[in-house]
Design a protein around this motif. Structure first.
Motif, PDB file in Angstrom:
ATOM      1  N   GLY A 665       0.796  -1.216   0.000  1.00 16.28           N
ATOM      2  CA  GLY A 665       0.000   0.000   0.000  1.00 16.28           C
ATOM      3  C   GLY A 665       0.829   1.266   0.000  1.00 16.28           C
ATOM      4  N   TYR A 666       1.868   1.311   0.830  1.00 15.74           N
ATOM      5  CA  TYR A 666       2.734   2.481   0.860  1.00 15.74           C
ATOM      6  C   TYR A 666       4.118   2.089   1.359  1.00 15.74           C
ATOM      7  CZ  TYR A 666       2.227   2.624   5.941  1.00 15.74           C
ATOM      8  OH  TYR A 666       2.261   2.305   7.278  1.00 15.74           O
ATOM      9  N   VAL A 667       5.119   2.842   0.916  1.00 23.85           N
ATOM     10  CA  VAL A 667       6.489   2.719   1.404  1.00 23.85           C
ATOM     11  C   VAL A 667       7.067   4.126   1.489  1.00 23.85           C
ATOM     12  CG1 VAL A 667       8.788   1.772   1.054  1.00 23.85           C
ATOM     13  CG2 VAL A 667       6.800   0.472   0.295  1.00 23.85           C
ATOM     14  N   THR A 693      12.664   3.875   7.570  1.00 25.95           N
ATOM     15  CA  THR A 693      11.793   3.228   6.597  1.00 25.95           C
ATOM     16  C   THR A 693      10.514   2.770   7.280  1.00 25.95           C
ATOM     17  OG1 THR A 693      13.614   2.406   5.227  1.00 25.95           O
ATOM     18  CG2 THR A 693      11.519   1.286   5.020  1.00 25.95           C
ATOM     19  N   THR A 694       9.393   3.052   6.637  1.00 26.56           N
ATOM     20  CA  THR A 694       8.125   2.520   7.105  1.00 26.56           C
ATOM     21  C   THR A 694       7.292   2.128   5.903  1.00 26.56           C
ATOM     22  OG1 THR A 694       6.173   2.915   8.488  1.00 26.56           O
ATOM     23  CG2 THR A 694       7.006   4.782   7.206  1.00 26.56           C
ATOM     24  N   SER A 695       6.491   1.095   6.074  1.00 30.28           N
ATOM     25  CA  SER A 695       5.637   0.638   4.978  1.00 30.28           C
ATOM     26  C   SER A 695       4.456  -0.122   5.545  1.00 30.28           C
ATOM     27  CB  SER A 695       6.419  -0.260   4.014  1.00 30.28           C
ATOM     28  OG  SER A 695       6.663  -1.526   4.604  1.00 30.28           O
ATOM     29  N   GLY A 696       3.431  -0.264   4.721  1.00 30.05           N
ATOM     30  CA  GLY A 696       2.333  -1.129   5.104  1.00 30.05           C
ATOM     31  C   GLY A 696       2.799  -2.570   5.172  1.00 30.05           C
ATOM     32  N   TYR A 729       5.406  -1.944   8.924  1.00 25.97           N
ATOM     33  CA  TYR A 729       6.843  -2.169   9.131  1.00 25.97           C
ATOM     34  C   TYR A 729       7.504  -0.836   9.467  1.00 25.97           C
ATOM     35  CZ  TYR A 729      11.691  -3.352   7.818  1.00 25.97           C
ATOM     36  OH  TYR A 729      13.054  -3.543   7.793  1.00 25.97           O
ATOM     37  N   PHE A 730       8.426  -0.861  10.439  1.00 24.82           N
ATOM     38  CA  PHE A 730       9.181   0.345  10.786  1.00 24.82           C
ATOM     39  C   PHE A 730      10.601  -0.051  11.168  1.00 24.82           C
ATOM     40  CE2 PHE A 730      10.976   3.330  13.827  1.00 24.82           C
ATOM     41  CZ  PHE A 730      10.800   4.538  13.157  1.00 24.82           C
ATOM     42  N   ARG A 731      11.559   0.727  10.675  1.00 25.08           N
ATOM     43  CA  ARG A 731      12.958   0.471  11.018  1.00 25.08           C
ATOM     44  C   ARG A 731      13.737   1.776  10.933  1.00 25.08           C
ATOM     45  NH1 ARG A 731      17.010  -4.118   8.469  1.00 25.08           N
ATOM     46  NH2 ARG A 731      18.882  -2.833   8.435  1.00 25.08           N
TER      47      ARG A 731
END
Length: 794
Positions: A665-667, A693-696, A729-731
């Protein structure tokens, strides 16, 4: 006359005060790719100005250059001048820069047009849309990258890779199996350690970034010379060794391992050699890494030997060779291990190799022919021995899974490039691959006990020794209609000897410079790709015989549509917006109502082994918008913001539209870095880089707990395929270090600490049925992990 005076002043300039670095390289006509003799190369930001003139081979060399980041300007009568910033000059190694100049649209009495260097401009001059040039400096600079070109790509718009355990590249919602790897103009197998058959990624890259020159990454509507890919193209090239001096490098890092490089001149015709070898540090220390307590062992050797210029042209030999192995022993495995189980002993071995001979000959000052012949090998062996009645007097083990796959390729590519005039360039050529696939795959998973011995039968899913040929001719060209309007177009063909299918694929792209700071581009491409080999050669039991019922599947087809807008926001700032739509058809699906599609393959380490009698009736689409804001390295600082908002859907034979497993969905990526000079001379620097970095989350198919408990293996609810989504997701990664340049010797040192996932965020790796605990467990990805490295160049 002004140009003549300018050149004389440059050649008579004074000597630099810091005499401890070298910048050298070659200057080419970008359209013909022929060297330019007599081009002027100036070193900027020094007083007085210093410069040199290229020789008959287009080569230049600047001595006594101050260490640090430098700028050069390259000019040539009748061509657009260009400024190259951020050339990293060190005391331990010569800085090599190859420059491509574009002939001015009209006749000029003197050079008046100036083009800044843009990383969004691909090395391939025919790549107009959805393309990005990347450098070795970026591979090693960005935090969290592990010196891995695959992980570098995850920073670019349109790419999703929220998996700490593998470097699979998901481009715009496509499966990572849709990626094409190319090296020196030829397709190659997955260049990764611990790679499995048919995949394009792996836990550790076998590509040594210190071997690479500036290369291209393309995400859509590729030029006509690229084929047999749906998702993206990594077009890589090896740099040449130092043609003047011997240079050495020693390096150590947690992921990249222990490394030694050597390079230097070869013969008296401008030849050189470059050899680099690496071996895993964790293997030497005997420790686990990256989500497992087992010890991975891996090593690779890369080489590029250039024999220099001769009457018959230029010959070179290049190659990569890698091996890897790891043993997961159940007694030493934790329940939350990413790759293994406590009731199994698993043994994994893999190998990868490419060797090639490249030849180039210039026919005249406008044309050349380049031909590459290569052979490659990719192997992987996977064996699982499972324990039953574990920790009891009745404990026993049996061979549960066995896979032995070998893929061989013999490839030849050849292209003819000619510059008709300052407005037109034509390129034509072909790529031919003969692919051999020797595989044995046997598994007891999900099998009944037909022979009555109390164990599931060991069914042979594949036992073949087959080969097929892929022939890809193409022709493409570039025409500059006006100074602001450029058209790239071409036609690509593709033929498979297995299905005997032949397709023609038109490609076209337009670039229009509205003003010097504003550009729009539009691209279209029709693309086809062979079904993954592990799917093509699966066995099905038909009337008591094993038959390969997928063998004659046709190519999957994809139409790419792209519209982009580029803007120069400021001197060192750039913005880019790109909107795309990809329509996919002819995907492989089951003949009866089912949620399966080949578009969902690539989400795991292997392929489904029970998908047989497939038909080319599946469809899907990917659509989205991408935003990039970039500050190129200037005054010691750089920044990069990329964001992608997209949708990826598919339909199986049941006609229901579903999410693909890659529909995050998103990055969003945010990267920044700063260099600080140390001491009065500024010879040494310390640096800090960071990345967020974050993403669905990825979509997955839920397991049926009751059915899994009854069967003794995981049973998925396929009617709910990819209906559940992981948490976001998050890093956050932080990297810092120091660069030291010797004041008296040709030596430099670099030390860094890369703190990956500094917040120790728990990102979901997999939700799976655990037959040992008899429940559905969640396994997280790698938490906080420090990477430390040191490099010594001399």
């Amino acid at each position: 006359m002004k140009n003549l005076i300018r050149v004389i002043l440059i050649l008579c300039a004074g000597v630099l005060t810091a005499q401890n670095g070298v910048i050298k390289g070659n200057v080419f006509d970008k359209q013909s790719e022929i060297p330019l003799m007599g081009a002027t190369v100036e070193l900027l930001d020094v007083d007085p100005p210093v410069g040199v003139i290229t020789d008959e081979n287009g080569a230049f060399r600047m001595e006594n250059v101050p260490v640090g980041r430098q700028r050069i300007r390259v000019t040539y009568l009748g061509f657009e001048s260009i400024t190259i910033p951020n050339i990293v000059v060190t005391a331990g190694k010569d800085a090599v820069v190859d420059v491509n100049l574009v002939e001015a649209f009209g006749q000029l009495d003197e050079v008046v047009i100036s083009s800044g260097t843009n990383k969004e401009r691909a090395v391939n001059k025919l790549a107009t849309v959805s393309s990005r040039q990347f450098s070795v400096d970026e591979v090693t600079r960005f935090s969290g990258g592990r010196s891995d070109v695959g992980r570098l790509a995850a920073n670019f718009a349109g790419v999703s890779a929220p998996d700490d355990s593998r470097n699979d590249i998901v481009v715009r919602g496509n499966s990572p199996t849709g990626l094409l790897w190319r090296l020196e103009g030829i397709p190659i197998p997955s260049p990764n350690h611990f790679s499995t058959a048919g995949t394009t990624g792996g836990p550790v890259s076998a590509l040594n970034p210190n071997m690479l020159k500036n290369s291209d990454f393309l995400t859509s509507a590729f030029p006509a010379e690229y084929g047999n890919a749906l998702g993206g193209v990594f077009d890589l090239g090896f740099r040449k060794g130092n043609t003047d001096d011997y240079e050495y490098s020693l390096q150590v890092g947690v992921f990249s391992g222990v490394e030694a490089n050597v390079e230097g001149p070869l013969g008296n015709k401008g030849g050189s050699f470059l050899v680099a070898g690496r071996y895993s540090l964790v293997g030497i220390l005997g420790q686990g890494a990256g989500g497992t307590s087992a010890t991975p062992n891996y090593g690779d050797l890369s080489l590029n030997i250039d024999f220099g210029r001769g009457k018959a042209g230029n010959f070179s030999i290049f190659g990569i060779f890698g091996t890897s192995n790891i043993d997961f022993l159940g007694d030493d495995i934790d329940e939350d291990d990413l790759f293994a189980a406590t009731d199994e002993d698993t043994f994994v071995d893999s190998g990868f190799g490419v060797i090639g001979l490249k030849h180039r000959i210039n026919l005249n000052d406008k044309s050349y022919i380049k031909t590459t012949l290569s052979s490659s090998l990719s192997t992987n062996q996977f064996e699982v021995n499972r324990f039953f009645d574990q920790d009891t007097p009745q404990e026993r083990s049996i061979l549960f899974t066995e896979a032995d796959n070998t893929e061989t390729r013999v490839s030849i590519s050849s292209l003819f490039n000619t510059k008709l005039n300052n407005k037109s360039t034509v390129r034509a050529g072909f790529v031919y691959e003969n692919i051999g696939f020797d595989t044995l795959e046997r598994d007891r998973n999900m099998q009944s006990d037909g022979d009555g011995d109390g164990d599931p039968d060991l069914f042979t899913f594949s036992d073949i020794d087959e080969s097929l040929g892929i022939f890809q001719p193409y022709i493409s060209g570039q025409y500059r209609l006006t100074e602001k309007l450029t058209l790239n177009g071409g036609l690509h063909g593709q033929y498979s000897t297995l299905s005997e299918q032949f397709v023609l694929e038109p490609r076209a792209a337009v670039n229009y410079a509205i003003t010097p700071k504003h550009k729009i581009n539009i691209g279209y491409g029709l693309h086809h790709q062979l079904q993954p080999l592990p799917i093509l050669f699966l066995n099905e039991a038909v009337n008591g015989e094993l038959v390969q019922t997928n063998k004659e599947l046709d190519f999957t087809q994809s139409n790419h549509f792209v519209v982009g807008y580029d803007v120069r926001l400021a001197k060192s700032w750039r913005g880019k917006l790109e909107v795309y739509y990809q329509s996919i058809s002819n995907a492989a699906i089951e003949a009866f109502p089912s949620s399966y599609s080949s578009l969902t393959e690539g989400a795991d380490f292997g392929f489904d082994n029970d998908r047989v009698s497939l038909v080319n009736e599946g469809t899907g689409f990917n659509q989205g918008v991408e935003i990039t804001i970039e500050k190129f390295f200037d005054k010691g600082f750089y920044g990069l913001f990329t964001s992608s908002f997209f949708e990826s859907k598919y339909e199986g034979s049941d006609g229901i539209e579903r999410n693909t497993p890659f529909n995050n969905g998103y990055v969003v990526n945010v990267l920044a870095g700063k260099e600080f000079k140390l001491g009065a001379t500024g010879r040494n620097t310390w640096f800090v880089d960071t990345k967020i970095t974050t993403s669905g989350g990825r979509y997955f198919t839920p397991a049926n707990l009751e059915a899994s408990q009854a069967a003794g293996f995981e049973v998925l609810q396929e009617d709910l395929a990819f209906s559940e989504q992981s948490d976001a997701y998050f890093r956050w990664d932080v990297k810092f270090g120091v660069k030291l340049n010797s004041a008296k010797k040709k030596q430099s040192h670099q030390f860094f600490v890369d703190l990956q996932n500094v917040t120790n965020n728990s990102n979901l790796f997999q939700q799976r049925y655990n037959r040992v605990t008899n429940r559905i467990d969640e396994v997280d990805q790698i938490g906080f992990f420090p990477d430390v490295g040191y490099r010594f160049q001399f």
